[in-house]
Design a protein around this motif. Structure first.
Motif, PDB file in Angstrom:
ATOM      1  N   UNK A  43       0.537  -1.462   0.012  1.00  0.00           N
ATOM      2  CA  UNK A  43       0.567  -0.394  -0.226  1.00  0.00           C
ATOM      3  C   UNK A  43       0.993   1.502   0.088  1.00  0.00           C
ATOM      4  N   UNK A  44       2.411   1.170   0.373  1.00  0.00           N
ATOM      5  CA  UNK A  44       2.896   1.926   0.456  1.00  0.00           C
ATOM      6  C   UNK A  44       4.116   2.244  -0.768  1.00  0.00           C
ATOM      7  N   UNK A  45       4.208   1.314  -1.596  1.00  0.00           N
ATOM      8  CA  UNK A  45       4.351   1.568  -2.526  1.00  0.00           C
ATOM      9  C   UNK A  45       4.540   1.719  -3.938  1.00  0.00           C
ATOM     10  N   UNK A  80       0.862   1.470  -9.124  1.00  0.00           N
ATOM     11  CA  UNK A  80       1.609   1.183 -10.320  1.00  0.00           C
ATOM     12  C   UNK A  80       1.241   2.450 -10.697  1.00  0.00           C
ATOM     13  N   UNK A  81       2.681   2.326 -12.690  1.00  0.00           N
ATOM     14  CA  UNK A  81       1.979   3.375 -13.366  1.00  0.00           C
ATOM     15  C   UNK A  81       3.014   2.438 -14.462  1.00  0.00           C
ATOM     16  N   UNK A  82       2.350   3.389 -15.687  1.00  0.00           N
ATOM     17  CA  UNK A  82       3.080   3.040 -16.463  1.00  0.00           C
ATOM     18  C   UNK A  82       2.973   3.971 -17.416  1.00  0.00           C
ATOM     19  N   UNK A  83       4.452   3.876 -18.802  1.00  0.00           N
ATOM     20  CA  UNK A  83       4.253   5.163 -19.738  1.00  0.00           C
ATOM     21  C   UNK A  83       4.421   4.066 -20.977  1.00  0.00           C
ATOM     22  N   UNK A 101      11.301  10.125  -9.244  1.00  0.00           N
ATOM     23  CA  UNK A 101      10.592  10.901  -8.765  1.00  0.00           C
ATOM     24  C   UNK A 101       9.634  10.928  -8.258  1.00  0.00           C
ATOM     25  N   UNK A 102       9.024  10.393  -8.646  1.00  0.00           N
ATOM     26  CA  UNK A 102       7.671  10.599  -8.133  1.00  0.00           C
ATOM     27  C   UNK A 102       7.398   9.136  -6.852  1.00  0.00           C
ATOM     28  N   UNK A 103       8.240   8.093  -6.565  1.00  0.00           N
ATOM     29  CA  UNK A 103       8.731   8.107  -5.668  1.00  0.00           C
ATOM     30  C   UNK A 103       9.320   6.176  -5.608  1.00  0.00           C
ATOM     31  N   UNK A 104       8.812   5.866  -7.173  1.00  0.00           N
ATOM     32  CA  UNK A 104       8.907   4.721  -7.356  1.00  0.00           C
ATOM     33  C   UNK A 104      10.379   3.742  -6.887  1.00  0.00           C
ATOM     34  N   UNK A 105      10.263   2.619  -6.321  1.00  0.00           N
ATOM     35  CA  UNK A 105      11.042   1.844  -5.338  1.00  0.00           C
ATOM     36  C   UNK A 105      11.116   0.762  -6.185  1.00  0.00           C
ATOM     37  N   UNK A 106      10.588   0.828  -6.831  1.00  0.00           N
ATOM     38  CA  UNK A 106      11.234  -0.600  -8.190  1.00  0.00           C
ATOM     39  C   UNK A 106      10.986  -0.081  -9.524  1.00  0.00           C
ATOM     40  N   UNK A 107      11.839   0.070 -10.756  1.00  0.00           N
ATOM     41  CA  UNK A 107      11.329   0.334 -12.206  1.00  0.00           C
ATOM     42  C   UNK A 107      11.506  -0.918 -12.887  1.00  0.00           C
ATOM     43  N   UNK A 108      10.768  -1.552 -13.877  1.00  0.00           N
ATOM     44  CA  UNK A 108      10.774  -2.177 -14.967  1.00  0.00           C
ATOM     45  C   UNK A 108      10.470  -1.271 -16.454  1.00  0.00           C
ATOM     46  N   UNK A 109      11.672  -1.652 -17.164  1.00  0.00           N
ATOM     47  CA  UNK A 109      11.922  -1.415 -18.413  1.00  0.00           C
ATOM     48  C   UNK A 109      11.606  -2.770 -19.366  1.00  0.00           C
ATOM     49  N   UNK A 110      10.974  -3.115 -20.142  1.00  0.00           N
ATOM     50  CA  UNK A 110      10.344  -3.566 -21.030  1.00  0.00           C
ATOM     51  C   UNK A 110      11.557  -4.112 -22.230  1.00  0.00           C
ATOM     52  N   UNK A 111      12.283  -3.317 -22.651  1.00  0.00           N
ATOM     53  CA  UNK A 111      13.028  -3.200 -23.275  1.00  0.00           C
ATOM     54  C   UNK A 111      14.156  -2.878 -23.287  1.00  0.00           C
ATOM     55  N   UNK A 112      15.006  -2.921 -23.947  1.00  0.00           N
ATOM     56  CA  UNK A 112      16.689  -2.687 -23.724  1.00  0.00           C
ATOM     57  C   UNK A 112      16.730  -1.037 -23.829  1.00  0.00           C
ATOM     58  N   UNK A 113      17.121  -0.790 -22.732  1.00  0.00           N
ATOM     59  CA  UNK A 113      17.619   1.192 -22.928  1.00  0.00           C
ATOM     60  C   UNK A 113      18.516   1.220 -22.401  1.00  0.00           C
ATOM     61  N   UNK A 127      16.636   2.961  -5.120  1.00  0.00           N
ATOM     62  CA  UNK A 127      15.563   1.836  -6.259  1.00  0.00           C
ATOM     63  C   UNK A 127      15.816   0.728  -7.526  1.00  0.00           C
ATOM     64  N   UNK A 128      15.284  -0.172  -7.458  1.00  0.00           N
ATOM     65  CA  UNK A 128      15.274  -1.003  -7.677  1.00  0.00           C
ATOM     66  C   UNK A 128      15.087  -1.751  -9.752  1.00  0.00           C
ATOM     67  N   UNK A 129      15.644  -1.897 -10.447  1.00  0.00           N
ATOM     68  CA  UNK A 129      15.526  -1.444 -11.258  1.00  0.00           C
ATOM     69  C   UNK A 129      16.004  -2.470 -12.553  1.00  0.00           C
ATOM     70  N   UNK A 130      15.246  -3.533 -13.279  1.00  0.00           N
ATOM     71  CA  UNK A 130      14.745  -4.241 -13.804  1.00  0.00           C
ATOM     72  C   UNK A 130      14.599  -3.620 -15.517  1.00  0.00           C
ATOM     73  N   UNK A 131      15.243  -4.828 -16.327  1.00  0.00           N
ATOM     74  CA  UNK A 131      15.352  -3.722 -17.692  1.00  0.00           C
ATOM     75  C   UNK A 131      15.053  -5.770 -18.555  1.00  0.00           C
ATOM     76  N   UNK A 132      14.030  -5.196 -19.516  1.00  0.00           N
ATOM     77  CA  UNK A 132      14.204  -6.543 -20.598  1.00  0.00           C
ATOM     78  C   UNK A 132      15.127  -6.971 -21.118  1.00  0.00           C
TER      79      UNK A 132
END
Length: 369
Positions: A43-45, A80-83, A101-113, A127-132
């Motif tokens: 609820x706080x993530x 959850x948010x997405x672009x 800046x929005x306060x994400x605890x985890x950012x998941x990119x669904x492609x290679x950036x 912040x935890x990051x994952x990159x597909x």
């Protein structure tokens, strides 16, 4: 509760709303030596997803969005948010920094950036990051990818039996490793039952361009191909196959409704279990950055066979699937390239790491640089 933020549906809206100010590309910063390890309640993530295409594409991004929906069902209180449609440019950096800046605890990119996400990760060590389809692991950045080459090989076995001409046509996006792996695996599967099978590849320089995919599919059929396959995010060439009465195999999701008579199968993706596992680890404070291959039956597989695929063909291809699941590696030499040179000697097998970086076309193929 789950949050859908109107200001963040697309890059264009972000810029128009002034939510993202112009930012200079940050210098490479050294990440902290600690990983994101503080436990969080759902609820706080906030978990943010960055997509390369629209969630309505019916293909790659839609498959990831199904995973996001599973996450929301698992944690109804998670924010959850997405672009969508994030370009491979400095705009990606701005969007990933906005997630932080929005306060994400985890950012998941669904492609290679690449550096566009790594620079942001380096500057946000908590912040935890994952990159597909990524290739870097740092203190707070990991990657994941599907071993789609096994499903492609299985479908290739069916292609070798179904094609009367032995000519396969492949609609590709770009000449990159994932395309080499998909095309090569399909052709090798076909050659395992028809050694004379060949493949012509046409690259359209896009992941989502229905018009170009249709034109490429028609050109391949006109050249004598009677089995179409590829790695597109849309069903365009399946429609061509249906109109021209040839077989077709697809990618990402079950697309048979767009060509029920021509549909053979699809390389289908399921990111839900992985996303749930990784987010659960982050919420528990035990997430660790790493590289992850999602294997056959655990993130990627062949789709249920099309209605017109003969039972004997299904059985033969599925026997290969059973062997792979039991540990057999179909990518064992000798394997030659288009010049006839042996790239993989007899008795030597390609690892997933090698298949992930495939950069040459196998003998019998044409069209990939």
């Amino acid at each position: 509760m789950t949050v859908f933020r109107p200001p963040l549906p697309t890059r264009r809206h972000l810029l128009a709303a002034g939510a993202l100010s112009p930012l200079l590309r940050p210098s490479r910063l050294r990440a902290a030596t600690t990983v994101p390890d503080s436990p969080l309640s759902a609820e706080h993530a906030l978990v943010a997803f960055g997509h390369v295409g629209p969630v309505s594409d019916g293909g790659w991004t839609h498959a990831h969005d199904l995973g996001v929906q599973a996450v929301r069902a698992r944690w109804p209180g998670l924010n959850t948010i997405y672009v969508e449609s994030i370009p491979y440019s400095a705009d990606a950096t701005r969007i990933f920094r906005q997630f932080v800046a929005e306060g994400a605890a985890m950012v998941i990119a669904t492609s290679n950036y690449g550096d566009f996400i790594r620079d942001v990760a380096d500057a946000a060590p908590k912040v935890a990051f994952l990159e597909c389809d990524g290739h870097n692991v740092s203190d707070n950045l990991g990657w994941y990818y599907i071993t789609h080459w096994y499903a492609s090989y299985i479908i290739g076995v069916a292609a070798g039996r179904l094609s009367k001409s032995g000519r396969l046509g492949y609609i590709a996006s770009f000449p990159i490793p994932s395309v080499f792996a998909g095309a090569n695996a399909t052709l090798l599967g076909a050659q395992s039952v028809n050694p004379q099978a060949t493949m012509r590849v046409i690259s359209i320089n896009s992941w989502f361009d229905p018009q170009a995919a249709s034109q490429a599919g028609a050109a391949l059929v006109d050249s004598g191909c009677d089995f179409l396959c590829g790695i597109m995010d849309d069903p365009a060439y399946l429609r061509v196959a249906e109109e021209r009465h040839v077989w077709a195999a697809m990618w990402n999701t079950d697309m048979r409704r767009f060509g029920p008579d021509s549909y053979v199968s699809s390389v289908v993706l399921d990111f839900a279990p992985f996303y749930i596992d990784q987010i659960a680890a982050r919420l528990a404070g035990r997430w660790q950055p790493a590289g992850h291959f999602l294997g056959l039956g655990h993130g990627v597989d062949r789709d249920a066979w099309g209605a017109r695929v003969p039972q004997a063909v299904r059985d033969e291809a599925d026997a290969v699937r059973t062997r792979i699941l039991a540990g057999w590696n179909p990518f064992t030499g000798p394997i030659r390239d288009t010049t006839g040179r042996i790239r993989i000697p007899a008795g030597q097998s390609m690892s997933d790491a090698e298949l992930y970086q495939w950069s040459w076309q196998v003998q019998g193929g044409a069209g990939l640089a």
